[in-house]
Design an enzyme around this catalytic site. Sequence first.
Site, PDB file in Angstrom:
ATOM      1  N   ASP A  95       0.870  -1.184   0.000  1.00  8.48           N
ATOM      2  CA  ASP A  95       0.000   0.000   0.000  1.00  8.48           C
ATOM      3  C   ASP A  95       0.908   1.234   0.000  1.00  8.48           C
ATOM      4  OD1 ASP A  95      -2.374   1.621   0.395  1.00  8.48           O
ATOM      5  OD2 ASP A  95      -1.836   1.788   2.501  1.00  8.48           O
ATOM      6  N   SER A  96       0.307   2.384  -0.189  1.00  3.25           N
ATOM      7  CA  SER A  96       1.066   3.632  -0.095  1.00  3.25           C
ATOM      8  C   SER A  96       1.658   3.798   1.298  1.00  3.25           C
ATOM      9  CB  SER A  96       0.145   4.819  -0.376  1.00  3.25           C
ATOM     10  OG  SER A  96      -0.892   4.861   0.592  1.00  3.25           O
ATOM     11  N   TYR A 120      -0.632   8.458  -1.798  1.00  5.69           N
ATOM     12  CA  TYR A 120      -0.735   8.312  -3.258  1.00  5.69           C
ATOM     13  C   TYR A 120      -1.892   9.170  -3.793  1.00  5.69           C
ATOM     14  CZ  TYR A 120       2.287   4.080  -3.606  1.00  5.69           C
ATOM     15  OH  TYR A 120       3.324   3.189  -3.614  1.00  5.69           O
ATOM     16  N   GLY A 121      -2.840   9.465  -2.896  1.00  2.18           N
ATOM     17  CA  GLY A 121      -4.101  10.097  -3.315  1.00  2.18           C
ATOM     18  C   GLY A 121      -3.961  11.426  -4.029  1.00  2.18           C
ATOM     19  N   CYS A 142      -4.458  -1.332  -1.945  1.00  2.00           N
ATOM     20  CA  CYS A 142      -4.612   0.115  -2.081  1.00  2.00           C
ATOM     21  C   CYS A 142      -5.535   0.383  -3.266  1.00  2.00           C
ATOM     22  CB  CYS A 142      -3.226   0.727  -2.328  1.00  2.00           C
ATOM     23  SG  CYS A 142      -3.262   2.500  -2.637  1.00  2.00           S
ATOM     24  N   ASN A 143      -6.661   1.025  -3.000  1.00  2.00           N
ATOM     25  CA  ASN A 143      -7.617   1.335  -4.073  1.00  2.00           C
ATOM     26  C   ASN A 143      -6.990   2.266  -5.106  1.00  2.00           C
ATOM     27  OD1 ASN A 143     -10.650   0.553  -3.028  1.00  2.00           O
ATOM     28  ND2 ASN A 143      -9.254   0.980  -1.351  1.00  2.00           N
ATOM     29  N   THR A 144      -6.205   3.225  -4.619  1.00  2.00           N
ATOM     30  CA  THR A 144      -5.613   4.234  -5.497  1.00  2.00           C
ATOM     31  C   THR A 144      -4.609   3.580  -6.453  1.00  2.00           C
ATOM     32  OG1 THR A 144      -5.834   5.747  -3.626  1.00  2.00           O
ATOM     33  CG2 THR A 144      -4.489   6.492  -5.477  1.00  2.00           C
ATOM     34  N   GLU A 187      -1.772   7.472   8.737  1.00  2.00           N
ATOM     35  CA  GLU A 187      -0.313   7.330   8.613  1.00  2.00           C
ATOM     36  C   GLU A 187       0.397   7.783   9.889  1.00  2.00           C
ATOM     37  OE1 GLU A 187       1.920   6.074   6.152  1.00  2.00           O
ATOM     38  OE2 GLU A 187      -0.011   5.235   5.625  1.00  2.00           O
ATOM     39  N   CYS A 214     -10.955   3.292   0.552  1.00  3.39           N
ATOM     40  CA  CYS A 214      -9.513   3.479   0.763  1.00  3.39           C
ATOM     41  C   CYS A 214      -9.154   2.597   1.948  1.00  3.39           C
ATOM     42  CB  CYS A 214      -9.206   4.940   1.058  1.00  3.39           C
ATOM     43  SG  CYS A 214      -7.540   5.219   1.711  1.00  3.39           S
ATOM     44  N   THR A 215      -8.054   1.853   1.821  1.00  7.88           N
ATOM     45  CA  THR A 215      -7.745   0.848   2.844  1.00  7.88           C
ATOM     46  C   THR A 215      -7.292   1.462   4.167  1.00  7.88           C
ATOM     47  OG1 THR A 215      -5.536   0.647   1.856  1.00  7.88           O
ATOM     48  CG2 THR A 215      -7.200  -0.976   1.195  1.00  7.88           C
ATOM     49  N   HIS A 216      -7.018   2.763   4.182  1.00 13.03           N
ATOM     50  CA  HIS A 216      -6.695   3.417   5.464  1.00 13.03           C
ATOM     51  C   HIS A 216      -7.948   3.596   6.334  1.00 13.03           C
ATOM     52  CE1 HIS A 216      -2.912   4.509   3.487  1.00 13.03           C
ATOM     53  NE2 HIS A 216      -2.463   5.002   4.628  1.00 13.03           N
TER      54      HIS A 216
END
Length: 267
Positions: free
Chosen positions: A12-13, A44-45, A75-77, A153, A185-187
């Site tokens: 992921d980012s 990344y967004g 990560c969707n992005t 993050e 979004c996975t966050h």
Amino acid sequence: MNSDNRPIGVFDSGVGGLSVLQQIRADLPHETLLYVADSGHAPYGDKPTDFIAQRAAIITQFLLEQGAKAIVVACNTATAAAIADLRRQFSIPIIGIEPAVKPAVAMTRSGVIGILATGQTVDSAKFADLLNRHGQQAQVLAQPCPGLADCVERGELNGPRPQALLNRYLQPLLTQNIDTLVLGCTHYPFLKPLIKQIIGPKVMIIDPSAAVSRQLSRILEGLHQLADSDALSGERYFTSGCVEHTAPVISRLLGRTITLEPLPLAF
Ligand code: DGL
């Protein structure tokens, strides 16, 4: 060969993909998992598509060099920006994640669903295509959420900052009568307690990580590439960011202390 004890690579980012890793760990207890948090380049967004695609290819190459038998783009992005390229470049199974529009449309009663995602995901051609294919039977309100992944993050899962951002992003959706909310979004699953406080008990939350983990299991099973039931499972964590800052955040999100390794400089 009926089993394969090589690791599964997940990236992921940053730390968001751990919401997917946790699900994979629960479903596939015998697998060894390698996780890359590209924290040095998060979020990344707000990055250009080409940059994200380049990072996704570099990290996939690294995971392959560690012996990965499959890659989960948690990560969707990055999925929206890069999965087609990755599948062209690499010949192992690559599983992505995308906002769960189809299940949300099937579940809604009010006919209005909300999606929280990054600006990159909302603006992507892949998302437009997803809405065309599955979003026609409902009103879909896609809400970009700048700043929200950054809170996760930093390990900021509650407090004034995430609360203010979530209020700003959720209130317009609630005003328009959503009854289903997709975490695109996975966050964001790490902010679920705060999200629930704001949306109340009547709005359903959909987090696609269970579907991603199921899809991974199905693919590995079909290829006879699941690990042996007596395999010694393990986990390794890497970051392109600051190890000292990221390790405590990962440990907190997973609820256990992990060892974090720096991603080698070449990556
Ligand atoms: N976790 C990522 C996703 O699923 C993106 C967060 C970011 O880096 O902006 O979209």
